[in-house]
Scaffold this active site. Structure first.
Site, PDB file in Angstrom:
ATOM      1  N   SER A  45       0.802  -1.225   0.000  1.00  0.00           N
ATOM      2  CA  SER A  45       0.000   0.000   0.000  1.00  0.00           C
ATOM      3  C   SER A  45       0.834   1.274   0.000  1.00  0.00           C
ATOM      4  O   SER A  45       0.336   2.340  -0.345  1.00  0.00           O
ATOM      5  CB  SER A  45      -0.945   0.016   1.205  1.00  0.00           C
ATOM      6  N   LYS A 104       1.014   4.867   6.757  1.00  0.00           N
ATOM      7  CA  LYS A 104       0.467   5.648   5.644  1.00  0.00           C
ATOM      8  C   LYS A 104       1.138   7.016   5.621  1.00  0.00           C
ATOM      9  O   LYS A 104       1.924   7.366   6.502  1.00  0.00           O
ATOM     10  CB  LYS A 104      -1.048   5.840   5.790  1.00  0.00           C
TER      11      LYS A 104
END
Length: 238
Positions: A45, A104
């Site tokens: 991701s 993230k």
């Protein structure tokens, strides 16, 4: 019978060894709890910045230090900035204990209005500067388009799956105001990341620290034995 008892010298030696072990354990706990902590990247991701098989170091005092297992802050660090790559805790399901770690990139901070339109991001009404930077082939062979996005003074590489006109927009399809004390996060692999677009913002209290360096990296793709990515070892996370 003297063989069944420790001499004074033996007792002193044993005590010194035990004290040394306890001191080493205390030092390791202190470093892990307050200074640096290692993590392994399990998914794609955050590609291309981070690859599956990267082992990273997180600077835990970057945004201040809290007493473990409590919300009490004992050191106030710098503010979380747009473009930072952070590790945080959140629950897999509502109501569960926040025991899982995720990584993230910060796109917006408390008070910001954020909106995602196709491949474009708007923060406080201004479009995040973005320019096409060429193609990208993922570790698994999938084809992507690479863009440079600008967050303050930082330029970062993000990728979109080739052939898709837009990534999913989630809760940010309309202008969304980030609550104070929270951050809005997105993965750099924009078409392959579950993030704030899906499950909302993250409290700054749940941010563990800032990811700063890749200290080891290897890949098991297409090989029975791991292949060391020497060029990534001790590389800075941008």
């Amino acid at each position: 019978m003297s063989g069944f008892f420790l001499s004074k010298d033996s007792k002193s030696s044993l005590r010194r060894n035990v004290e040394s072990v306890l001191l080493a354990l205390l030092l390791a706990f202190t470093v892990r709890a307050f200074i640096f902590q290692p993590f392994k990247i399990p998914s794609s991701s955050m590609e291309p910045a981070l690859l599956v098989g990267d082992y990273i170091v997180v600077k835990k005092f970057a945004y201040g230090t809290r007493i473990p297992f409590s919300g009490i802050q004992i050191f106030d660090g710098g503010a979380i900035k747009r473009g930072d790559v952070v590790v945080f805790k959140r629950a897999e399901r509502p109501g569960e204990r926040k025991k899982n770690y995720f990584i993230k990139r910060v796109v917006a901070t408390g008070g910001d209005a954020v909106q995602v339109r196709g491949r474009d991001i708007f923060v406080n009404g201004s479009k995040v500067t973005q320019s096409y930077a060429g193609s990208h082939t993922a570790d698994g062979g999938a084809a992507f388009e690479r863009y440079l996005q600008r967050f303050g003074e930082k330029s970062v590489n993000v990728i979109y799956r080739k052939g898709l006109s837009s990534t999913y927009k989630g809760i940010a399809s309309s202008a969304f105001r980030v609550p104070e004390g929270h951050v809005f996060l997105m993965g750099d692999n924009r078409d392959n990341s579950q993030d704030s677009r899906l499950w909302g913002t993250v409290s700054e209290r749940d941010v563990v620290g800032k990811a700063v360096i890749v200290h080891w990296s290897w890949s098991f793709k297409n090989s029975l034995l791991p292949k060391v990515r020497w060029e990534r070892i001790f590389s800075e996370i941008k």
